[in-house]
Scaffold this motif. Structure first.
Motif, PDB file in Angstrom:
ATOM      1  N   ARG A   7       0.855  -1.185   0.000  1.00 51.12           N
ATOM      2  CA  ARG A   7       0.000   0.000   0.000  1.00 51.12           C
ATOM      3  C   ARG A   7       0.890   1.233   0.000  1.00 51.12           C
ATOM      4  NH1 ARG A   7      -5.226   1.716   2.240  1.00 51.12           N
ATOM      5  NH2 ARG A   7      -5.053   3.901   2.898  1.00 51.12           N
ATOM      6  N   ASN A   8       0.560   2.175  -0.832  1.00 51.01           N
ATOM      7  CA  ASN A   8       1.297   3.429  -0.889  1.00 51.01           C
ATOM      8  C   ASN A   8       0.292   4.547  -1.076  1.00 51.01           C
ATOM      9  OD1 ASN A   8       2.882   5.692  -1.638  1.00 51.01           O
ATOM     10  ND2 ASN A   8       4.508   4.359  -2.387  1.00 51.01           N
ATOM     11  N   ASP A   9       0.048   5.330  -0.021  1.00 49.24           N
ATOM     12  CA  ASP A   9      -0.967   6.383  -0.087  1.00 49.24           C
ATOM     13  C   ASP A   9      -0.639   7.463  -1.098  1.00 49.24           C
ATOM     14  OD1 ASP A   9      -2.608   5.196   1.734  1.00 49.24           O
ATOM     15  OD2 ASP A   9      -1.942   6.367   3.455  1.00 49.24           O
ATOM     16  N   TYR A  10       0.618   7.560  -1.508  1.00 52.34           N
ATOM     17  CA  TYR A  10       1.005   8.592  -2.472  1.00 52.34           C
ATOM     18  C   TYR A  10       0.728   8.172  -3.918  1.00 52.34           C
ATOM     19  CZ  TYR A  10       3.185  10.661   1.589  1.00 52.34           C
ATOM     20  OH  TYR A  10       3.400  11.204   2.832  1.00 52.34           O
ATOM     21  N   LEU A  11       0.094   7.026  -4.089  1.00 51.29           N
ATOM     22  CA  LEU A  11      -0.376   6.600  -5.409  1.00 51.29           C
ATOM     23  C   LEU A  11      -1.887   6.412  -5.425  1.00 51.29           C
ATOM     24  CD1 LEU A  11       2.413   4.002  -6.263  1.00 51.29           C
ATOM     25  CD2 LEU A  11       2.020   6.187  -7.425  1.00 51.29           C
ATOM     26  N   ARG A  12      -2.566   6.820  -4.355  1.00 46.11           N
ATOM     27  CA  ARG A  12      -3.996   6.605  -4.224  1.00 46.11           C
ATOM     28  C   ARG A  12      -4.732   7.935  -4.167  1.00 46.11           C
ATOM     29  NH1 ARG A  12      -5.216   1.690  -1.468  1.00 46.11           N
ATOM     30  NH2 ARG A  12      -6.705   2.790  -0.139  1.00 46.11           N
ATOM     31  N   GLY A  13      -6.054   7.871  -4.395  1.00 48.14           N
ATOM     32  CA  GLY A  13      -6.878   9.063  -4.269  1.00 48.14           C
ATOM     33  C   GLY A  13      -6.382  10.187  -5.155  1.00 48.14           C
ATOM     34  N   ASN A  14      -6.298  11.399  -4.609  1.00 50.50           N
ATOM     35  CA  ASN A  14      -5.853  12.522  -5.430  1.00 50.50           C
ATOM     36  C   ASN A  14      -4.341  12.656  -5.492  1.00 50.50           C
ATOM     37  OD1 ASN A  14      -6.651  14.688  -7.159  1.00 50.50           O
ATOM     38  ND2 ASN A  14      -5.950  16.115  -5.587  1.00 50.50           N
ATOM     39  N   TYR A  15      -3.609  11.723  -4.895  1.00 47.52           N
ATOM     40  CA  TYR A  15      -2.171  11.638  -5.162  1.00 47.52           C
ATOM     41  C   TYR A  15      -1.907  10.893  -6.467  1.00 47.52           C
ATOM     42  CZ  TYR A  15      -1.094  13.214  -0.418  1.00 47.52           C
ATOM     43  OH  TYR A  15      -0.977  13.950   0.733  1.00 47.52           O
ATOM     44  N   ALA A  16      -2.848  10.086  -6.900  1.00 45.90           N
ATOM     45  CA  ALA A  16      -2.652   9.286  -8.101  1.00 45.90           C
ATOM     46  C   ALA A  16      -2.453  10.184  -9.316  1.00 45.90           C
ATOM     47  CB  ALA A  16      -3.850   8.363  -8.320  1.00 45.90           C
ATOM     48  N   PRO A  17      -1.636   9.749 -10.273  1.00 41.21           N
ATOM     49  CA  PRO A  17      -1.400  10.585 -11.453  1.00 41.21           C
ATOM     50  C   PRO A  17      -2.629  10.664 -12.352  1.00 41.21           C
ATOM     51  CG  PRO A  17      -0.386   8.428 -11.727  1.00 41.21           C
ATOM     52  CD  PRO A  17      -0.879   8.496 -10.309  1.00 41.21           C
ATOM     53  N   ASP A  53       6.199   1.118  -8.846  1.00 41.54           N
ATOM     54  CA  ASP A  53       6.127   0.064  -7.832  1.00 41.54           C
ATOM     55  C   ASP A  53       5.737   0.695  -6.505  1.00 41.54           C
ATOM     56  OD1 ASP A  53       6.502  -1.934  -5.984  1.00 41.54           O
ATOM     57  OD2 ASP A  53       8.522  -2.475  -6.660  1.00 41.54           O
ATOM     58  N   PRO A  54       4.563   0.369  -5.953  1.00 41.05           N
ATOM     59  CA  PRO A  54       4.145   1.009  -4.693  1.00 41.05           C
ATOM     60  C   PRO A  54       5.065   0.695  -3.526  1.00 41.05           C
ATOM     61  CG  PRO A  54       2.670  -0.778  -5.274  1.00 41.05           C
ATOM     62  CD  PRO A  54       3.549  -0.566  -6.459  1.00 41.05           C
ATOM     63  N   ALA A  55       5.828  -0.374  -3.609  1.00 36.06           N
ATOM     64  CA  ALA A  55       6.720  -0.732  -2.503  1.00 36.06           C
ATOM     65  C   ALA A  55       7.870   0.250  -2.361  1.00 36.06           C
ATOM     66  CB  ALA A  55       7.253  -2.143  -2.695  1.00 36.06           C
ATOM     67  N   ILE A  56       8.282   0.881  -3.466  1.00 35.54           N
ATOM     68  CA  ILE A  56       9.451   1.767  -3.399  1.00 35.54           C
ATOM     69  C   ILE A  56       9.149   3.181  -3.869  1.00 35.54           C
ATOM     70  CG2 ILE A  56      11.058  -0.162  -3.691  1.00 35.54           C
ATOM     71  CD1 ILE A  56      11.453   0.823  -6.609  1.00 35.54           C
ATOM     72  N   TYR A  57       7.952   3.429  -4.441  1.00 35.68           N
ATOM     73  CA  TYR A  57       7.667   4.760  -4.987  1.00 35.68           C
ATOM     74  C   TYR A  57       7.646   5.802  -3.875  1.00 35.68           C
ATOM     75  CZ  TYR A  57       5.235   8.764  -6.947  1.00 35.68           C
ATOM     76  OH  TYR A  57       4.899  10.049  -7.324  1.00 35.68           O
ATOM     77  N   HIS A  58       8.323   6.919  -4.105  1.00 33.98           N
ATOM     78  CA  HIS A  58       8.333   8.059  -3.196  1.00 33.98           C
ATOM     79  C   HIS A  58       7.689   9.239  -3.899  1.00 33.98           C
ATOM     80  CE1 HIS A  58       9.782  11.274  -0.572  1.00 33.98           C
ATOM     81  NE2 HIS A  58      10.184  10.367   0.291  1.00 33.98           N
ATOM     82  N   TRP A  59       6.845   9.965  -3.164  1.00 31.35           N
ATOM     83  CA  TRP A  59       6.096  11.100  -3.714  1.00 31.35           C
ATOM     84  C   TRP A  59       6.999  12.108  -4.415  1.00 31.35           C
ATOM     85  CZ3 TRP A  59       3.814  15.639  -0.487  1.00 31.35           C
ATOM     86  CH2 TRP A  59       2.848  16.318  -1.231  1.00 31.35           C
ATOM     87  N   LEU A 283       8.387   6.192   4.693  1.00 34.93           N
ATOM     88  CA  LEU A 283       9.516   6.221   3.763  1.00 34.93           C
ATOM     89  C   LEU A 283       9.101   6.630   2.364  1.00 34.93           C
ATOM     90  CD1 LEU A 283      11.468   3.009   4.836  1.00 34.93           C
ATOM     91  CD2 LEU A 283      11.878   5.380   5.500  1.00 34.93           C
ATOM     92  N   HIS A 284       7.813   6.912   2.159  1.00 37.95           N
ATOM     93  CA  HIS A 284       7.316   7.256   0.831  1.00 37.95           C
ATOM     94  C   HIS A 284       6.969   8.737   0.695  1.00 37.95           C
ATOM     95  CE1 HIS A 284       7.154   2.986  -0.003  1.00 37.95           C
ATOM     96  NE2 HIS A 284       6.486   2.815   1.116  1.00 37.95           N
ATOM     97  N   GLY A 285       7.134   9.510   1.770  1.00 46.84           N
ATOM     98  CA  GLY A 285       6.816  10.929   1.745  1.00 46.84           C
ATOM     99  C   GLY A 285       6.963  11.509   3.135  1.00 46.84           C
ATOM    100  N   PRO A 286       6.519  12.740   3.346  1.00 49.96           N
ATOM    101  CA  PRO A 286       6.694  13.389   4.645  1.00 49.96           C
ATOM    102  C   PRO A 286       5.567  13.137   5.630  1.00 49.96           C
ATOM    103  CG  PRO A 286       5.884  14.965   3.056  1.00 49.96           C
ATOM    104  CD  PRO A 286       6.063  13.675   2.304  1.00 49.96           C
ATOM    105  N   GLY A 287       4.729  12.149   5.407  1.00 55.83           N
ATOM    106  CA  GLY A 287       3.677  11.824   6.351  1.00 55.83           C
ATOM    107  C   GLY A 287       4.238  11.207   7.627  1.00 55.83           C
TER     108      GLY A 287
END
Length: 453
Positions: A7-17, A53-59, A283-287
């Protein structure tokens, strides 16, 4: 046995491209756009292509996409969005004008990319090679001299570089500043006479140690570094490393500066958004951390730093009237953090319910009195970074407009909303309806027609 996808919240909702580049003319408007607003509102942020890859993607690592709204004579003439592509460069962090050029910026090794005013062309702009090794996303423009001051980190050696460009965009000064561990230097501060360099405990060195130890990593290699000091360097305009004076500050990380200014006793005042730590739990953003607006009064002669919390609301993406950069200011406008914001109780509460950094209402802070005003845009509606635009001929510091992109989760669309900066609780002056959502990104600015060639 199958493994659930990460799960990577920076690829979901309005973070998604968003996938398509679109153009739309004559946007619908509710209210009356001020006829003085002749220019473009530009916003930029990461918009990863392909299948990250949601496991390593950083915002911070996604390719850049710029979104633009053209306003002229009381009308919203167009909306356009374009991926930033120029000779392998894809800056994703800031978009602003200097020397008559519209520039997309990122920190690190990538040069700025010059954008056509209508987003119809893009080309690398490295100032005749002077910026070929990279630049910064957060330069500061002195409102009196028109000079652009920038502090950047230069891969691969990771030393800091202080660069000054004149009002036409020519490099007039460069100084190298040795720093250890390749720190992440995202912003800098400027007073009327001095430059402030941030050397804080988020480093590439720590990221490399974690990777070598087999710890979880992302594709953004900077992480919190327990071994690195927290300090700021203070030097005069056009100064060199020999003139810099380092002062220890409270252990923290700072992405963004509201403003800084000189005091009569030789100290300086610095308003920053402070994180007690970052890139530890998320590790995927400043959250996972709570940003707090604080004021540091730094006395370089004694090394003393006095810190106090300003206001009672957690905020990010700070903005002032840019005519006051480096001079005393009173007001700041911010995006509140969280769907309803996070109250700071006695400066110490650390409540955060989401893994990602999620903005919410607009927040206005009087830095003199500490008064905090919070303006909600309604259920499911959150603002991105605000931009202050002064009213021509206005004298008060908050006489102007606040422009920001508002995401509406109820419709999954975006609006460009114009508010009275002096009365943020009043009904919007105008709402421009955009044909799509604008993903949560980083920075946006008003670019007046007069700022471009």
């Amino acid at each position: 046995m199958t493994t659930a996808p990460a799960r990577n919240d920076y690829l979901r909702g309005n973070y998604a491209p968003v996938e398509e580049e679109v153009s739309l003319s004559q946007l619908p408007v509710v209210g009356a756009l001020p006829r003085e607003l002749n220019g473009r509102y530009m916003r930029i942020g990461p918009n990863p292509t392909g299948t990250p890859d949601p496991a390593i993607y950083h915002w911070f690592s996604g390719e850049g996409m710029v979104h633009g709204v053209r306003l002229y004579d009381g009308r919203a003439q167009w909306y356009r969005n374009r991926l930033v592509r120029a000779e392998g460069h894809s800056p994703n962090t800031n978009v602003l004008a200097h020397g008559g050029r519209l520039l997309a910026l990122i920190e690190g090794g990538a040069s700025p990319v010059e954008l056509g005013p209508d987003l119809d062309r893009m080309s690398v702009w490295d100032c005749e090679g002077a910026l070929a090794g990279g630049f910064t996303a957060h330069p500061k423009i002195d409102p009196v001299t028109g000079h652009m001051h920038a502090v950047s980190v230069r891969p691969p050696h990771g030393g800091a570089r202080y660069t000054v460009l004149d009002g036409d965009g020519a490099v007039t000064h460069v100084s190298e500043i040795p720093v250890d561990d390749h720190p992440m230097i995202h912003d800098m501060a400027l007073t009327e006479s001095r430059v402030v360099v941030f050397d804080l405990p988020v480093t590439l060195a720590a990221g490399m140690r974690n990777a070598q130890a087999g710890l979880p990593v992302s594709n953004f290699p900077f992480v919190w570094d327990d071994r690195h000091p927290a300090r700021v360097g203070i030097m005069p305009h056009l100064g060199s490393a020999q003139q810099i004076q380092w002062v220890e500050v409270p252990r923290c990380y700072v992405f963004h500066v509201l403003n800084a200014y000189d005091n009569a006793d030789g100290s300086l005042t610095l308003d920053v958004i402070r994180y007690d730590e970052v890139f530890i739990r998320d590790l995927h953003g400043p959250g996972g951390s709570v940003p707090t607006l604080v004021r540091w009064v730094i006395n370089p002669a004694t090394g003393n730093v006095d810190e106090r919390v300003i206001g009672d609301y957690s905020v990010e993406f700070p903005r002032i009237d840019e005519r006051l950069v480096g001079r005393p200011h009173r007001y700041g406008w911010f995006a509140g953090v969280g769907a309803h914001g996070i109250k700071i109780t006695d400066g110490v509460e650390r409540l955060h319910t989401k893994e990602s950094l999620e903005t919410g209402p607009l927040v206005k802070v009087d830095t003199v009195t500490g008064r905090t005003e919070v303006r909600s845009y309604g259920p499911g509606r959150v603002t991105m970074e605000p931009a202050f635009v002064p009213r021509p001929g206005g004298e008060a510091e908050d006489d102007g407009w606040i422009l920001s992109v508002v995401h509406d989760a109820n419709t999954n669309l975006a609006e460009l909303v114009v508010l009275d900066a002096a009365d943020i609780h009043a009904e919007p002056i105008a709402r421009v309806f955009l044909p799509r959502r604008v993903p949560f990104g980083f920075h946006g600015n008003w670019i007046a027609d007069s700022a471009l060639l």
